[in-house]
Design a protein around this motif. Structure first.
Motif, PDB file in Angstrom:
ATOM      1  N   THR A   1       0.838  -1.206   0.000  1.00 22.52           N
ATOM      2  CA  THR A   1       0.000   0.000   0.000  1.00 22.52           C
ATOM      3  C   THR A   1       0.871   1.254   0.000  1.00 22.52           C
ATOM      4  O   THR A   1       1.719   1.421   0.865  1.00 22.52           O
ATOM      5  CB  THR A   1      -0.910   0.007   1.252  1.00 22.52           C
TER       6      THR A   1
ATOM      7  N   ARG B   1      -0.865   4.298  -0.939  1.00 20.61           N
ATOM      8  CA  ARG B   1      -1.857   5.383  -0.842  1.00 20.61           C
ATOM      9  C   ARG B   1      -3.143   4.785  -0.284  1.00 20.61           C
ATOM     10  O   ARG B   1      -3.967   4.260  -1.045  1.00 20.61           O
ATOM     11  CB  ARG B   1      -2.101   5.932  -2.245  1.00 20.61           C
TER      12      ARG B   1
ATOM     13  N   GLU C   1      -6.041   5.590   0.578  1.00 19.68           N
ATOM     14  CA  GLU C   1      -7.359   5.888   0.006  1.00 19.68           C
ATOM     15  C   GLU C   1      -7.338   5.836  -1.526  1.00 19.68           C
ATOM     16  O   GLU C   1      -8.194   6.435  -2.185  1.00 19.68           O
ATOM     17  CB  GLU C   1      -7.832   7.283   0.463  1.00 19.68           C
ATOM     18  N   GLY C   2      -6.354   5.162  -2.100  1.00 18.27           N
ATOM     19  CA  GLY C   2      -6.184   5.159  -3.550  1.00 18.27           C
ATOM     20  C   GLY C   2      -7.173   4.272  -4.290  1.00 18.27           C
ATOM     21  O   GLY C   2      -8.181   3.811  -3.740  1.00 18.27           O
TER      22      GLY C   2
ATOM     23  N   ARG D   1      -6.704  -1.458  -1.790  1.00 14.66           N
ATOM     24  CA  ARG D   1      -6.748  -0.214  -2.567  1.00 14.66           C
ATOM     25  C   ARG D   1      -5.465   0.574  -2.343  1.00 14.66           C
ATOM     26  O   ARG D   1      -4.817   0.466  -1.314  1.00 14.66           O
ATOM     27  CB  ARG D   1      -7.992   0.600  -2.225  1.00 14.66           C
ATOM     28  N   GLY D   2      -5.132   1.369  -3.369  1.00 19.06           N
ATOM     29  CA  GLY D   2      -3.927   2.190  -3.261  1.00 19.06           C
ATOM     30  C   GLY D   2      -2.647   1.385  -3.284  1.00 19.06           C
ATOM     31  O   GLY D   2      -1.652   1.763  -2.663  1.00 19.06           O
TER      32      GLY D   2
ATOM     33  N   GLU E   1      -1.182   2.829  -8.441  1.00 22.87           N
ATOM     34  CA  GLU E   1      -0.750   4.229  -8.410  1.00 22.87           C
ATOM     35  C   GLU E   1       0.468   4.513  -9.281  1.00 22.87           C
ATOM     36  O   GLU E   1       0.793   5.674  -9.511  1.00 22.87           O
ATOM     37  CB  GLU E   1      -0.444   4.663  -6.952  1.00 22.87           C
TER      38      GLU E   1
END
Ligand SMILES: [Zn+2]
Length: 302
Positions: A162, A164, A166-167, A175-176, A181
């Motif tokens: 991870t 990010r 809130e990606g 996520r993120g 990213e």
């Protein structure tokens, strides 16, 4: 003279070839990956006969890199992202009926890292991390001259750390991830956001605009570089690697990515570990997989 065969089984292409005892390529070729298991096993049989016809009994061992989740513990495919017909397939048993030489199967990114270590930009190093930036992010780790597998063969998935919280949502369920990213789709997404337009469809499109001097295009790569740098910083703090090699199609835009990645990695990692890590370009391109597979077989066969 002994030879070693390597296969790199991807979703669309199967690359294969032979190396000699020195690790030099003596033959290489590629073909399309067939859609069904039956055709795939038939193809392996045919290609193996082709290699035997070239080098006969002097081929001592075979390595095969597989683009999916392959369990070293159970020697079967747990999940095949490119062809669901291969899910839960006992690949090792299938190959045993096609090959009449010792063979080793491993994750393709693990073996690509070993390829760079044995034959590419990682030669003369003891530990390295390879990151391949393309549609996704593949990665593999070589530690003290060995592929670092983890407990079941799933280590080295740096594309899914991870960077990010809130990606973007990732196919892995998180996520993120570094992959969401910092791979090619992120370049395009960034460009849409930064330019306010949606007329670029590939990272290559954005690259051409960056080359023409467009600010939004250059910032799209800079943003990807910063997230890549967060990933590099984590890897450096965690592993203290001697080298990090970065390859893949997105690295055509390396001059727009790497300075930002290095700046971010320096900011986020332990200074002493950052200073003793050399970060640079991988050198084998699409050949890393089959060369790594063949080199891995050579090491295993002893
Ligand atoms: Zn992920």
């Amino acid at each position: 003279m002994a030879f070693y065969a390597g296969f790199d089984l991807g979703g669309t292409q199967l690359k294969y070839g032979l190396i000699d005892e020195k690790g030099d390529t003596v033959f290489k070729a590629k073909t399309l990956t067939p859609p069904s298991i039956g055709e795939l096993m038939g193809l392996f049989k045919k290609l193996w006969q082709e290699l035997r016809a070239k080098a006969g009994k002097q081929i001592r061992a075979i390595g095969l890199g597989y683009a999916g989740i392959y369990s070293l513990r159970n020697t079967n495919i747990l999940q095949s992202p490119n062809s669901s017909s291969l899910d839960n397939f006992d690949l090792s048993a299938g190959l045993a009926s096609a090959f009449d030489a010792p063979f080793w199967v491993d994750n393709d990114a693990n073996l690509a890292a070993f390829g760079e270590y044995a034959c590419g930009a990682g030669r003369n190093s003891q530990s390295l991390i390879l990151l391949t930036l393309g549609t996704g992010i593949g990665s593999g780790i070589v530690l003290d001259g060995d592929v670092w597998h983890g407990s079941c063969g799933f280590a080295g998935e740096l594309g899914h750390i991870t960077v990010r919280p809130e990606g973007e949502w990732c196919k892995c369920g998180n996520r993120g991830c570094l992959e969401t990213e910092a791979a090619a789709p992120a370049v395009v997404r960034n460009h849409w956001q930064l330019s306010g337009r949606s007329d670029t469809t590939t990272a290559e499109d954005v690259f051409h605009r960056a080359e023409a001097g467009e600010t939004a295009a250059r910032r799209s790569f800079a943003k990807v570089g910063s997230f890549l740098g967060i990933g590099l910083g984590i890897a450096i703090n965690f592993m203290n690697p001697e080298r990090i090699l970065i390859g893949g199609g997105v690295m055509a835009a390396g001059p727009y990515i790497l300075p930002h990645a290095l700046e971010e990695a320096r900011r986020r990692s332990w200074e002493a570990a950052f200073k003793c890590c050399s970060i640079g370009a991988a050198s084998l391109g699409n050949d890393a997989g089959f060369l790594g597979a063949a080199s891995w077989a050579k090491k295993q066969a002893g």
